[in-house]
Design a protein around this motif. Structure first.
Motif, mmCIF file in Angstrom:
data_model
loop_
_atom_site.group_PDB
_atom_site.id
_atom_site.type_symbol
_atom_site.label_atom_id
_atom_site.label_comp_id
_atom_site.label_asym_id
_atom_site.label_seq_id
_atom_site.Cartn_x
_atom_site.Cartn_y
_atom_site.Cartn_z
ATOM 1 N N GLU A 186 -35.236 32.071 -24.527
ATOM 2 C CA GLU A 186 -34.792 32.305 -23.152
ATOM 3 C C GLU A 186 -34.720 30.994 -22.368
ATOM 4 O OE1 GLU A 186 -36.024 35.084 -19.287
ATOM 5 O OE2 GLU A 186 -37.352 34.926 -21.036
ATOM 6 N N ALA A 187 -35.730 30.138 -22.552
ATOM 7 C CA ALA A 187 -35.730 28.856 -21.836
ATOM 8 C C ALA A 187 -34.573 27.965 -22.280
ATOM 9 C CB ALA A 187 -37.072 28.148 -22.068
ATOM 10 N N GLN A 188 -34.283 27.967 -23.589
ATOM 11 C CA GLN A 188 -33.208 27.129 -24.096
ATOM 12 C C GLN A 188 -31.838 27.620 -23.624
ATOM 13 O OE1 GLN A 188 -34.468 24.337 -24.806
ATOM 14 N NE2 GLN A 188 -33.880 24.061 -26.932
ATOM 15 N N LEU A 189 -31.635 28.935 -23.616
ATOM 16 C CA LEU A 189 -30.362 29.471 -23.135
ATOM 17 C C LEU A 189 -30.187 29.215 -21.633
ATOM 18 C CD1 LEU A 189 -30.216 32.858 -25.073
ATOM 19 C CD2 LEU A 189 -28.713 30.885 -25.386
ATOM 20 N N SER A 190 -31.277 29.324 -20.879
ATOM 21 C CA SER A 190 -31.199 29.032 -19.448
ATOM 22 C C SER A 190 -30.871 27.559 -19.216
ATOM 23 C CB SER A 190 -32.520 29.398 -18.773
ATOM 24 O OG SER A 190 -32.495 29.048 -17.401
ATOM 25 N N HIS A 191 -31.490 26.680 -20.007
ATOM 26 C CA HIS A 191 -31.210 25.244 -19.886
ATOM 27 C C HIS A 191 -29.771 24.934 -20.256
ATOM 28 C CE1 HIS A 191 -31.948 21.016 -19.646
ATOM 29 N NE2 HIS A 191 -31.794 20.816 -20.947
ATOM 30 N N HIS A 192 -29.261 25.617 -21.276
ATOM 31 C CA HIS A 192 -27.873 25.422 -21.686
ATOM 32 C C HIS A 192 -26.912 25.842 -20.577
ATOM 33 C CE1 HIS A 192 -24.087 26.142 -23.852
ATOM 34 N NE2 HIS A 192 -24.517 25.251 -24.726
ATOM 35 N N ASP A 193 -27.216 26.951 -19.900
ATOM 36 C CA ASP A 193 -26.355 27.402 -18.797
ATOM 37 C C ASP A 193 -26.390 26.421 -17.630
ATOM 38 O OD1 ASP A 193 -25.734 29.619 -20.265
ATOM 39 O OD2 ASP A 193 -27.253 30.905 -19.326
ATOM 40 N N GLN A 194 -27.561 25.850 -17.358
ATOM 41 C CA GLN A 194 -27.666 24.865 -16.284
ATOM 42 C C GLN A 194 -26.852 23.612 -16.606
ATOM 43 O OE1 GLN A 194 -31.829 24.140 -15.713
ATOM 44 N NE2 GLN A 194 -32.259 26.194 -14.908
ATOM 45 N N LEU A 195 -26.925 23.173 -17.853
ATOM 46 C CA LEU A 195 -26.146 21.996 -18.258
ATOM 47 C C LEU A 195 -24.650 22.274 -18.148
ATOM 48 C CD1 LEU A 195 -28.181 20.879 -21.402
ATOM 49 C CD2 LEU A 195 -28.101 19.726 -19.191
ATOM 50 N N GLN A 196 -24.239 23.459 -18.564
ATOM 51 C CA GLN A 196 -22.827 23.805 -18.474
ATOM 52 C C GLN A 196 -22.360 23.825 -17.022
ATOM 53 O OE1 GLN A 196 -20.591 24.357 -21.164
ATOM 54 N NE2 GLN A 196 -19.235 24.077 -19.414
ATOM 55 N N GLN A 197 -23.186 24.315 -16.134
ATOM 56 C CA GLN A 197 -22.835 24.348 -14.713
ATOM 57 C C GLN A 197 -22.706 22.931 -14.159
ATOM 58 O OE1 GLN A 197 -25.539 26.583 -12.300
ATOM 59 N NE2 GLN A 197 -24.407 26.226 -10.397
ATOM 60 N N GLN A 198 -23.621 22.036 -14.555
ATOM 61 C CA GLN A 198 -23.549 20.656 -14.098
ATOM 62 C C GLN A 198 -22.284 19.973 -14.613
ATOM 63 O OE1 GLN A 198 -27.104 18.526 -15.076
ATOM 64 N NE2 GLN A 198 -28.446 19.902 -13.925
ATOM 65 N N ILE A 199 -21.943 20.208 -15.882
ATOM 66 C CA ILE A 199 -20.736 19.597 -16.458
ATOM 67 C C ILE A 199 -19.496 20.102 -15.732
ATOM 68 C CG2 ILE A 199 -19.329 19.457 -18.541
ATOM 69 C CD1 ILE A 199 -21.966 19.611 -20.132
ATOM 70 N N ASP A 200 -19.456 21.405 -15.446
ATOM 71 C CA ASP A 200 -18.316 21.953 -14.703
ATOM 72 C C ASP A 200 -18.210 21.328 -13.305
ATOM 73 O OD1 ASP A 200 -17.737 23.538 -16.868
ATOM 74 O OD2 ASP A 200 -18.786 25.305 -16.081
ATOM 75 N N ASP A 201 -19.347 21.114 -12.666
ATOM 76 C CA ASP A 201 -19.337 20.482 -11.344
ATOM 77 C C ASP A 201 -18.815 19.051 -11.433
ATOM 78 O OD1 ASP A 201 -20.348 22.780 -10.225
ATOM 79 O OD2 ASP A 201 -22.441 22.093 -10.242
ATOM 80 N N TRP A 202 -19.266 18.286 -12.453
ATOM 81 C CA TRP A 202 -18.771 16.913 -12.614
ATOM 82 C C TRP A 202 -17.281 16.916 -12.904
ATOM 83 C CZ3 TRP A 202 -22.086 14.582 -10.157
ATOM 84 C CH2 TRP A 202 -23.431 14.550 -10.434
ATOM 85 N N ASP A 203 -16.817 17.859 -13.712
ATOM 86 C CA ASP A 203 -15.391 17.926 -14.029
ATOM 87 C C ASP A 203 -14.564 18.171 -12.770
ATOM 88 O OD1 ASP A 203 -15.915 17.484 -16.664
ATOM 89 O OD2 ASP A 203 -15.713 19.560 -17.298
ATOM 90 N N ARG A 204 -15.037 19.058 -11.921
ATOM 91 C CA ARG A 204 -14.298 19.317 -10.680
ATOM 92 C C ARG A 204 -14.285 18.087 -9.767
ATOM 93 N NH1 ARG A 204 -16.602 24.587 -11.363
ATOM 94 N NH2 ARG A 204 -18.501 23.932 -10.261
ATOM 95 N N GLN A 205 -15.414 17.405 -9.676
ATOM 96 C CA GLN A 205 -15.465 16.211 -8.844
ATOM 97 C C GLN A 205 -14.547 15.117 -9.376
ATOM 98 O OE1 GLN A 205 -19.306 14.717 -7.678
ATOM 99 N NE2 GLN A 205 -20.245 16.753 -7.729
ATOM 100 N N ILE A 206 -14.556 14.918 -10.699
ATOM 101 C CA ILE A 206 -13.709 13.884 -11.298
ATOM 102 C C ILE A 206 -12.236 14.223 -11.098
ATOM 103 C CG2 ILE A 206 -13.017 12.875 -13.504
ATOM 104 C CD1 ILE A 206 -15.946 13.053 -14.376
ATOM 105 N N THR A 207 -11.893 15.508 -11.220
ATOM 106 C CA THR A 207 -10.498 15.913 -11.014
ATOM 107 C C THR A 207 -10.051 15.621 -9.591
ATOM 108 O OG1 THR A 207 -10.719 17.653 -12.693
ATOM 109 C CG2 THR A 207 -8.901 17.855 -11.134
ATOM 110 N N VAL A 208 -10.906 15.930 -8.611
ATOM 111 C CA VAL A 208 -10.560 15.654 -7.211
ATOM 112 C C VAL A 208 -10.406 14.160 -6.977
ATOM 113 C CG1 VAL A 208 -11.403 15.811 -4.834
ATOM 114 C CG2 VAL A 208 -11.618 17.773 -6.361
ATOM 115 N N LEU A 209 -11.334 13.365 -7.514
ATOM 116 C CA LEU A 209 -11.263 11.914 -7.338
ATOM 117 C C LEU A 209 -10.037 11.324 -8.024
ATOM 118 C CD1 LEU A 209 -15.023 11.005 -7.856
ATOM 119 C CD2 LEU A 209 -13.759 10.991 -5.705
#
Length: 342
Positions: free
Chosen positions: A181-204
């Motif tokens: 459960e902890a590993q899957l939760s950590h994986h989801d958090q990492l995926q959310q962070q990567i998606d956020d960086w992707d959106r920021q990079i696209t805007v920039l």
């Protein structure tokens, strides 16, 4: 000190070692400075040529010293290493920098702007999170494999792991369920962070003029365009397009002797992140070459008929690097048929 024409600086975190040469290459000064003392000393020194290795903190210091009227140049560390004489120490490193800078054929690294450094840091953070996401996924696979559960690769395997956690039809120790459960939760958090960086990079990327012009090239999207704008800059440090492609390791590695020329695979020098992105862009072009109308797509389609796919990918990546250099060095946008001006 008025006769000093060349200064080599070995950069450290808190201590900086300086060696000064005159026009004949004789050592006039060897001294260790702290960070603030070095800046004060060079601010009062008459304008001269200062050379450093292109390492951590070098771009900021280069901009700072250039503001005092000095001519500042950066050398890649691998070009300095052969000039170190005897045992390695900080003063010998500074002396080696001066020796390397005195060579007329030496190649230099262009200093980055603060915006380029910040954007490059954003890309490095994104790459670190992607690597951590892969590591977390592998740990999930390994945990369940220890209990005889083999998951498929990729997103399908992680989806099955979530089903196992929700239904719990398999007999696992309570601690194993908590770890999963902890590993899957950590994986989801990492995926959310990567998606956020992707959106920021696209805007920039859409706001930056250089990245926007690079995105006109087939296969190059916001991530690749943004990283090229951050790491390649204005391509001022490269004499021609081939030099830029060679700096990314996209030219054949040569091992020739006795008049016999032997060409091997690509050299894989330079920034591997940029090389990987350009090869991925090349694969995009290969998949869509028959549908696109451009000189590059037509050339790629013909090459795919007679060469292996990996060879074609490297060749297209090389051509992309040359197109990128032309846009960075001369401005403008990509033209599908350059001979007609369209």
């Amino acid at each position: 000190m008025a006769t000093v024409t060349l200064i080599g600086i070995d950069i450290g975190k808190h201590h900086f070692h300086l060696v000064a040469h005159n026009t004949k290459g004789h050592v006039l000064l060897k001294r260790q400075f702290g960070r603030h003392a070095l800046i004060d000393f060079l601010a009062r020194h008459s304008a001269c040529r200062i050379v450093m290795e292109a390492c951590c903190g070098a771009h900021w210091l280069a901009r700072k010293l250039a503001g005092f009227g000095h001519t500042v140049q950066l050398i890649a560390p691998q070009y300095v290493r052969p000039f170190v004489q005897g045992n390695k120490n900080d003063f010998l490193d500074a002396q080696a920098i001066c020796e390397a800078a005195s060579r007329p054929t030496m190649r230099y690294v262009a200093a980055k702007s603060p915006e380029q450094q910040a954007l490059a840091a954003l890309h490095r953070l994104r790459e670190a999170r992607i690597g951590e996401r892969v590591q977390t996924g592998n740990q999930i696979h390994a945990l369940l494999l220890e209990f005889g559960i083999a998951l498929p690769q990729g997103a399908q395997g992680l989806q099955q792991a979530r089903l196992l956690l929700r239904e719990r039809e398999v007999a696992l120790p309570p601690i194993a369920w908590r770890v999963l459960e902890a590993q899957l939760s950590h994986h989801d958090q990492l995926q959310q962070q990567i998606d956020d960086w992707d959106r920021q990079i696209t805007v920039l990327a859409k706001q930056d003029d250089v990245a926007r012009r690079l995105m006109t090239v087939p296969g190059i999207g916001p991530i690749t365009a943004s990283q090229l704008a951050a790491d390649a800059g204005q391509a001022k440090g490269y004499h021609c397009a081939r030099d830029f492609a060679a700096s990314l390791g996209l030219v054949p590695r040569q091992h020739s002797t006795g008049g016999k020329s032997t060409l091997l695979g690509i050299s894989k020098r330079g920034d591997k992140a940029l090389r990987r992105l350009l090869v991925q862009c090349a694969h995009v072009i290969m998949m869509s070459a028959r549908r696109w109308h451009s000189a590059m797509a037509e050339w790629t389609a013909k090459l795919m008929l007679r060469r292996h796919g990996n060879v074609v990918a490297c060749a297209v990546a090389n051509k992309l690097a040359r197109v990128v250099w032309a846009i960075l060095a001369h401005g403008g946008e990509y033209r599908p048929y350059p001979e007609t001006g369209k």
